[in-house]
Design a protein around this motif. Structure first.
Motif, PDB file in Angstrom:
ATOM      1  N   ASN A 190      -9.978 -18.153  34.393  1.00  7.85           N
ATOM      2  CA  ASN A 190      -9.217 -19.305  34.882  1.00  7.85           C
ATOM      3  C   ASN A 190      -8.122 -18.954  35.872  1.00  7.85           C
ATOM      4  O   ASN A 190      -7.565 -19.836  36.528  1.00  7.85           O
ATOM      5  CB  ASN A 190      -8.589 -20.056  33.701  1.00  7.85           C
ATOM      6  N   LYS A 205     -10.466 -21.870  40.085  1.00 11.76           N
ATOM      7  CA  LYS A 205      -9.943 -23.224  39.904  1.00 11.76           C
ATOM      8  C   LYS A 205     -10.812 -24.219  40.670  1.00 11.76           C
ATOM      9  O   LYS A 205     -11.371 -23.886  41.708  1.00 11.76           O
ATOM     10  CB  LYS A 205      -8.491 -23.290  40.384  1.00 11.76           C
ATOM     11  N   THR A 212     -15.621 -22.333  32.158  1.00  9.97           N
ATOM     12  CA  THR A 212     -14.397 -22.722  31.462  1.00  9.97           C
ATOM     13  C   THR A 212     -14.014 -24.175  31.731  1.00  9.97           C
ATOM     14  O   THR A 212     -12.909 -24.599  31.410  1.00  9.97           O
ATOM     15  CB  THR A 212     -13.230 -21.802  31.867  1.00  9.97           C
ATOM     16  N   ASN A 220     -13.555 -25.964  34.566  1.00  8.69           N
ATOM     17  CA  ASN A 220     -12.628 -26.344  35.635  1.00  8.69           C
ATOM     18  C   ASN A 220     -13.071 -27.614  36.360  1.00  8.69           C
ATOM     19  O   ASN A 220     -12.259 -28.522  36.586  1.00  8.69           O
ATOM     20  CB  ASN A 220     -12.477 -25.189  36.632  1.00  8.69           C
ATOM     21  N   ASN A 244     -13.417 -30.752  33.856  1.00 11.25           N
ATOM     22  CA  ASN A 244     -12.111 -31.331  33.566  1.00 11.25           C
ATOM     23  C   ASN A 244     -11.615 -32.222  34.710  1.00 11.25           C
ATOM     24  O   ASN A 244     -11.049 -33.298  34.481  1.00 11.25           O
ATOM     25  CB  ASN A 244     -11.099 -30.212  33.297  1.00 11.25           C
ATOM     26  N   GLU A 245     -11.840 -31.792  35.936  1.00 13.96           N
ATOM     27  CA  GLU A 245     -11.419 -32.595  37.087  1.00 13.96           C
ATOM     28  C   GLU A 245     -12.199 -33.901  37.173  1.00 13.96           C
ATOM     29  O   GLU A 245     -11.639 -34.953  37.509  1.00 13.96           O
ATOM     30  CB  GLU A 245     -11.588 -31.794  38.391  1.00 13.96           C
ATOM     31  N   LYS A 259     -10.776 -36.222  34.713  1.00 12.00           N
ATOM     32  CA  LYS A 259      -9.495 -36.765  35.190  1.00 12.00           C
ATOM     33  C   LYS A 259      -9.709 -37.957  36.117  1.00 12.00           C
ATOM     34  O   LYS A 259      -8.855 -38.840  36.224  1.00 12.00           O
ATOM     35  CB  LYS A 259      -8.699 -35.689  35.941  1.00 12.00           C
ATOM     36  N   LYS A 306     -12.262 -21.365  26.201  1.00 11.85           N
ATOM     37  CA  LYS A 306     -11.253 -21.645  27.232  1.00 11.85           C
ATOM     38  C   LYS A 306     -11.315 -23.107  27.658  1.00 11.85           C
ATOM     39  O   LYS A 306     -10.296 -23.748  27.889  1.00 11.85           O
ATOM     40  CB  LYS A 306     -11.475 -20.735  28.445  1.00 11.85           C
ATOM     41  N   ALA A 307     -12.532 -23.623  27.750  1.00 16.33           N
ATOM     42  CA  ALA A 307     -12.717 -25.018  28.153  1.00 16.33           C
ATOM     43  C   ALA A 307     -12.106 -25.973  27.128  1.00 16.33           C
ATOM     44  O   ALA A 307     -11.444 -26.953  27.491  1.00 16.33           O
ATOM     45  CB  ALA A 307     -14.211 -25.314  28.332  1.00 16.33           C
ATOM     46  N   LYS A 346      -8.466 -26.427  27.310  1.00 14.55           N
ATOM     47  CA  LYS A 346      -8.072 -27.206  28.484  1.00 14.55           C
ATOM     48  C   LYS A 346      -8.178 -28.711  28.240  1.00 14.55           C
ATOM     49  O   LYS A 346      -7.343 -29.483  28.706  1.00 14.55           O
ATOM     50  CB  LYS A 346      -8.971 -26.796  29.666  1.00 14.55           C
ATOM     51  N   ASN A 347      -9.230 -29.122  27.514  1.00 14.21           N
ATOM     52  CA  ASN A 347      -9.447 -30.552  27.299  1.00 14.21           C
ATOM     53  C   ASN A 347     -10.320 -30.754  26.060  1.00 14.21           C
ATOM     54  O   ASN A 347     -11.507 -30.452  26.077  1.00 14.21           O
ATOM     55  CB  ASN A 347     -10.111 -31.177  28.525  1.00 14.21           C
TER      56      ASN A 347
END
Length: 275
Positions: free
Chosen positions: A13, A17, A45, A47, A50-51, A54, A71-72, A75-76
């Motif tokens: 991470n 990104k 992970t 990235n 997640n975006e 969002k 890791k993922a 994050k969420n």
């Protein structure tokens, strides 16, 4: 691949990104709906997953690496993270409205089986958007000058465009279009050719550790020698000639957009867009 990326996932991470431009390009082609549910295959992970979440879209993230998925989750926790692969998904038939795959195709063990499995879980009229690079594109990277064996090994892993097109059409998907992507100087996701315009990136150990080719133990001697040559060429200005000699219009990466249509229109001509 899972074991390899369990190790890579430790500090993944730091430099990997989600790039805003790539996020918007994925969404442009995926055409997601707020009430739909979408799959990020080979999510790492998370990235990009997640975006997308969002932006208000519901996503499932699937990856074979438990380290990456851990890791993922940190994050969420609102995204459904699942261990699995493109060839074997624990998802029902016709259960997702669309699929994205970012820099993952070269890790699939059986590309034909993978696309059939993705077709199985995709709803009719759903889209699949693949972001990858082809052997022809990778042969145009100036990295070949400094790390020839490493790039040759990486190129060998990559399925050709014709191979991917055949696999996509064979499973019943219609190819809508492909779009070449040329590395932008402000790219946020530091994957393999992210230093196209900024060779200094490759002296950053954290960036190298986030790229499987550079972090592979078997490539360490060539990486050390190649970085020494690159440093010398930057100092004497020779690097600009090397980079210029590799300029081409093939694109550095490629978006491939497919759709699960009602009829079989696989013979539709593919539109190539050069940005």
């Amino acid at each position: 691949m899972g074991v390899k990326y369990d190790k890579l996932g430790i500090n993944y991470n730091v430099t990997r990104k989600a790039d805003p431009f790539l996020v918007q390009t994925f969404l442009k082609y995926l055409r997601p709906k707020l009430k739909g549910i979408y799959l990020d295959i080979g999510c790492g992970t998370g990235n990009y997953t997640n975006e997308f979440q969002k932006e208000g879209y519901r996503f499932i993230g699937v990856d074979p690496s438990l380290e990456m998925l851990e890791k993922a989750r940190l994050k969420n926790k609102n995204i459904g993270w699942k261990k699995g692969s493109a060839e074997k998904l624990e998802l029902a038939n016709n259960s997702v409205d669309g699929i994205i795959g970012c820099l993952t195709v070269h890790h699939w063990t059986n590309i034909n089986k993978a696309f059939h499995e993705l077709y199985r879980v995709l709803k009719t009229d759903g889209r699949i958007v693949i972001f990858t690079s082809t052997p022809k594109q990778m042969k145009g990277y100036w990295l070949n000058h400094y790390f020839p064996r490493m790039l040759d090994d990486a190129i060998t892993q990559m399925p050709s465009l014709s191979h991917m097109e055949n696999a996509i059409k064979k499973c019943g998907l219609e190819i809508v279009e492909t779009e070449k992507y040329f590395i932008l100087p402000n790219l946020q996701d530091k994957f393999l050719y992210s230093g196209k315009h900024n060779p200094e990136y490759y002296f950053d150990e954290q960036i190298r550790n986030g790229i499987s080719s550079f972090s592979s133990l078997e490539n360490q001697m060539e990486v050390k020698i190649g970085l020494s040559k690159l440093k010398a060429d930057i100092d004497n200005g020779e690097v600009h000639k090397i980079m210029e000699s590799y300029k081409n219009n093939k694109g550095d990466y490629l978006f491939i957009v497919g759709r699960k249509s009602v009829g079989n229109r696989s013979n539709q001509q593919v539109q190539i867009i050069q940005k």
